[in-house]
Design a protein around this motif. Sequence first.
Motif, PDB file in Angstrom:
ATOM      1  N   ASP A 129       0.827  -1.202   0.000  1.00  0.00           N
ATOM      2  CA  ASP A 129       0.000   0.000   0.000  1.00  0.00           C
ATOM      3  C   ASP A 129       0.866   1.259   0.000  1.00  0.00           C
ATOM      4  OD1 ASP A 129      -2.431   1.437   0.077  1.00  0.00           O
ATOM      5  OD2 ASP A 129      -2.479   1.413   2.263  1.00  0.00           O
ATOM      6  N   VAL A 130       1.884   1.289   0.844  1.00  0.00           N
ATOM      7  CA  VAL A 130       2.776   2.444   0.907  1.00  0.00           C
ATOM      8  C   VAL A 130       3.507   2.620  -0.431  1.00  0.00           C
ATOM      9  CG1 VAL A 130       4.865   3.359   2.002  1.00  0.00           C
ATOM     10  CG2 VAL A 130       3.029   2.420   3.414  1.00  0.00           C
ATOM     11  N   GLU A 131       3.991   1.520  -0.992  1.00  0.00           N
ATOM     12  CA  GLU A 131       4.693   1.601  -2.272  1.00  0.00           C
ATOM     13  C   GLU A 131       3.763   2.026  -3.407  1.00  0.00           C
ATOM     14  OE1 GLU A 131       6.557  -2.226  -2.683  1.00  0.00           O
ATOM     15  OE2 GLU A 131       8.241  -1.642  -1.404  1.00  0.00           O
ATOM     16  N   ALA A 132       2.488   1.708  -3.318  1.00  0.00           N
ATOM     17  CA  ALA A 132       1.519   2.078  -4.353  1.00  0.00           C
ATOM     18  C   ALA A 132       1.115   3.550  -4.276  1.00  0.00           C
ATOM     19  CB  ALA A 132       0.272   1.196  -4.249  1.00  0.00           C
ATOM     20  N   HIS A 133       1.505   4.209  -3.210  1.00  0.00           N
ATOM     21  CA  HIS A 133       1.181   5.631  -3.014  1.00  0.00           C
ATOM     22  C   HIS A 133       2.464   6.443  -2.819  1.00  0.00           C
ATOM     23  CE1 HIS A 133      -2.598   3.605  -1.993  1.00  0.00           C
ATOM     24  NE2 HIS A 133      -3.171   4.707  -2.444  1.00  0.00           N
ATOM     25  N   PRO A 134       3.303   6.507  -3.845  1.00  0.00           N
ATOM     26  CA  PRO A 134       4.587   7.208  -3.673  1.00  0.00           C
ATOM     27  C   PRO A 134       4.437   8.698  -3.410  1.00  0.00           C
ATOM     28  CG  PRO A 134       4.236   6.657  -5.980  1.00  0.00           C
ATOM     29  CD  PRO A 134       3.131   5.994  -5.193  1.00  0.00           C
ATOM     30  N   GLY A 135       3.272   9.265  -3.692  1.00  0.00           N
ATOM     31  CA  GLY A 135       3.069  10.687  -3.450  1.00  0.00           C
ATOM     32  C   GLY A 135       2.648  11.003  -2.031  1.00  0.00           C
ATOM     33  N   GLN A 136       2.382   9.974  -1.218  1.00  0.00           N
ATOM     34  CA  GLN A 136       1.980  10.206   0.165  1.00  0.00           C
ATOM     35  C   GLN A 136       3.150  10.855   0.904  1.00  0.00           C
ATOM     36  OE1 GLN A 136      -0.948   9.636   2.009  1.00  0.00           O
ATOM     37  NE2 GLN A 136       0.153  10.717   3.592  1.00  0.00           N
ATOM     38  N   VAL A 137       2.901  11.981   1.482  1.00  0.00           N
ATOM     39  CA  VAL A 137       3.948  12.704   2.202  1.00  0.00           C
ATOM     40  C   VAL A 137       3.748  12.492   3.696  1.00  0.00           C
ATOM     41  CG1 VAL A 137       4.942  14.970   2.682  1.00  0.00           C
ATOM     42  CG2 VAL A 137       4.151  14.426   0.373  1.00  0.00           C
ATOM     43  N   TRP A 138       4.780  11.998   4.325  1.00  0.00           N
ATOM     44  CA  TRP A 138       4.765  11.794   5.770  1.00  0.00           C
ATOM     45  C   TRP A 138       5.372  13.032   6.411  1.00  0.00           C
ATOM     46  CZ3 TRP A 138       2.044   7.591   5.663  1.00  0.00           C
ATOM     47  CH2 TRP A 138       2.255   6.655   4.660  1.00  0.00           C
ATOM     48  N   ASP A 139       4.775  13.490   7.477  1.00  0.00           N
ATOM     49  CA  ASP A 139       5.372  14.601   8.211  1.00  0.00           C
ATOM     50  C   ASP A 139       6.635  14.142   8.933  1.00  0.00           C
ATOM     51  OD1 ASP A 139       3.380  16.675   7.678  1.00  0.00           O
ATOM     52  OD2 ASP A 139       2.038  15.360   8.803  1.00  0.00           O
ATOM     53  N   LEU A 140       6.687  12.847   9.232  1.00  0.00           N
ATOM     54  CA  LEU A 140       7.830  12.255   9.916  1.00  0.00           C
ATOM     55  C   LEU A 140       7.821  10.768   9.621  1.00  0.00           C
ATOM     56  CD1 LEU A 140      10.166  12.438  12.066  1.00  0.00           C
ATOM     57  CD2 LEU A 140       8.387  12.043  13.800  1.00  0.00           C
ATOM     58  N   SER A 141       8.986  10.200   9.417  1.00  0.00           N
ATOM     59  CA  SER A 141       9.123   8.763   9.205  1.00  0.00           C
ATOM     60  C   SER A 141      10.155   8.241  10.187  1.00  0.00           C
ATOM     61  CB  SER A 141       9.571   8.501   7.764  1.00  0.00           C
ATOM     62  OG  SER A 141       9.739   7.140   7.537  1.00  0.00           O
ATOM     63  N   VAL A 142       9.806   7.167  10.915  1.00  0.00           N
ATOM     64  CA  VAL A 142      10.685   6.632  11.945  1.00  0.00           C
ATOM     65  C   VAL A 142      10.855   5.133  11.737  1.00  0.00           C
ATOM     66  CG1 VAL A 142      11.014   6.302  14.432  1.00  0.00           C
ATOM     67  CG2 VAL A 142       9.893   8.387  13.595  1.00  0.00           C
ATOM     68  N   ASP A 143      12.076   4.694  11.620  1.00  0.00           N
ATOM     69  CA  ASP A 143      12.381   3.260  11.560  1.00  0.00           C
ATOM     70  C   ASP A 143      12.501   2.784  12.999  1.00  0.00           C
ATOM     71  OD1 ASP A 143      13.509   0.724  11.431  1.00  0.00           O
ATOM     72  OD2 ASP A 143      14.862   1.240   9.791  1.00  0.00           O
ATOM     73  N   THR A 144      11.481   2.058  13.460  1.00  0.00           N
ATOM     74  CA  THR A 144      11.432   1.656  14.862  1.00  0.00           C
ATOM     75  C   THR A 144      12.416   0.544  15.207  1.00  0.00           C
ATOM     76  OG1 THR A 144       9.633   0.062  14.534  1.00  0.00           O
ATOM     77  CG2 THR A 144       9.024   2.365  15.034  1.00  0.00           C
ATOM     78  N   SER A 145      13.121   0.029  14.209  1.00  0.00           N
ATOM     79  CA  SER A 145      14.148  -0.967  14.517  1.00  0.00           C
ATOM     80  C   SER A 145      15.457  -0.295  14.933  1.00  0.00           C
ATOM     81  CB  SER A 145      14.377  -1.899  13.329  1.00  0.00           C
ATOM     82  OG  SER A 145      14.949  -1.208  12.238  1.00  0.00           O
ATOM     83  N   VAL A 146      15.581   1.006  14.693  1.00  0.00           N
ATOM     84  CA  VAL A 146      16.804   1.720  15.077  1.00  0.00           C
ATOM     85  C   VAL A 146      16.538   2.879  16.035  1.00  0.00           C
ATOM     86  CG1 VAL A 146      18.091   1.058  13.009  1.00  0.00           C
ATOM     87  CG2 VAL A 146      16.785   3.176  12.990  1.00  0.00           C
ATOM     88  N   VAL A 147      15.272   3.254  16.195  1.00  0.00           N
ATOM     89  CA  VAL A 147      14.914   4.347  17.102  1.00  0.00           C
ATOM     90  C   VAL A 147      14.045   3.745  18.199  1.00  0.00           C
ATOM     91  CG1 VAL A 147      13.685   6.538  17.308  1.00  0.00           C
ATOM     92  CG2 VAL A 147      14.996   6.051  15.237  1.00  0.00           C
ATOM     93  N   ASP A 148      14.455   3.925  19.459  1.00  0.00           N
ATOM     94  CA  ASP A 148      13.677   3.329  20.548  1.00  0.00           C
ATOM     95  C   ASP A 148      12.385   4.121  20.780  1.00  0.00           C
ATOM     96  OD1 ASP A 148      13.998   5.407  22.556  1.00  0.00           O
ATOM     97  OD2 ASP A 148      15.968   4.607  23.031  1.00  0.00           O
ATOM     98  N   PRO A 149      11.417   3.510  21.475  1.00  0.00           N
ATOM     99  CA  PRO A 149      10.115   4.153  21.654  1.00  0.00           C
ATOM    100  C   PRO A 149      10.174   5.534  22.299  1.00  0.00           C
ATOM    101  CG  PRO A 149       9.962   1.842  22.229  1.00  0.00           C
ATOM    102  CD  PRO A 149      11.425   2.133  21.997  1.00  0.00           C
ATOM    103  N   ALA A 150      11.015   5.714  23.289  1.00  0.00           N
ATOM    104  CA  ALA A 150      11.098   7.023  23.949  1.00  0.00           C
ATOM    105  C   ALA A 150      11.628   8.084  22.992  1.00  0.00           C
ATOM    106  CB  ALA A 150      11.984   6.933  25.193  1.00  0.00           C
ATOM    107  N   GLU A 151      12.630   7.727  22.196  1.00  0.00           N
ATOM    108  CA  GLU A 151      13.169   8.684  21.226  1.00  0.00           C
ATOM    109  C   GLU A 151      12.136   8.988  20.142  1.00  0.00           C
ATOM    110  OE1 GLU A 151      16.957   9.300  18.183  1.00  0.00           O
ATOM    111  OE2 GLU A 151      16.810   7.444  19.328  1.00  0.00           O
ATOM    112  N   ALA A 152      11.423   7.968  19.665  1.00  0.00           N
ATOM    113  CA  ALA A 152      10.379   8.183  18.660  1.00  0.00           C
ATOM    114  C   ALA A 152       9.296   9.106  19.219  1.00  0.00           C
ATOM    115  CB  ALA A 152       9.781   6.858  18.221  1.00  0.00           C
TER     116      ALA A 152
END
Length: 173
Positions: A129-152
């Motif tokens: 779904d995300v790949e099918a909507h390349p124009g979707q603009v996120w205000d913020l994108s967080v990779d939760t495998s490298v950013v812990d919950p408190a930092e996110a």
Amino acid sequence: MTKALQRAGKYRLFSRLKVGSGKSEGYRMGTPEQLAELESAGDVIYQNSRYGNTYVIDRPGMDRAFEDGTPIVHLGQVEGIEALLTGYPAEWSVVLLWCGREVTAARSAGRGDRDVEARLNAWDATQADVEAHPGQVWDLSVDTSVVDPAEAAGLIDALLGGGWRPWSRAPMG
């Protein structure tokens, strides 16, 4: 991450109406009759079906959520994001929280989920779904495998405070 945001006191998880069975924590359990009433009143902003259940974002529930603070709405479909943005006018910020499929599998198994394969199917559907909507603009994108919950949570809080509005797209795999 949601729990970390809620500790700040001003954010509340929006409890979608769930029609079906299974886990009830974090949901307002409803009946098919309640859903039909919401539909006939035009109060369904978005609904989707997954895991044999129907999940609903409804106008009365959203009204109550805003009375209680700033709602956090979990959605895994771009269509749902678009429905919320257009169907419930507010100052929304859209945050993509993402991690790889292997991390998702490990987290699901670690929670003791009995439906890990269904959750991985949902991950696959969300990625497509995300790949099918390349124009979707996120205000913020967080990779939760490298950013812990408190930092996110801190990044999201900063975003909502208006002092920081980055745009980046996390790698999809």
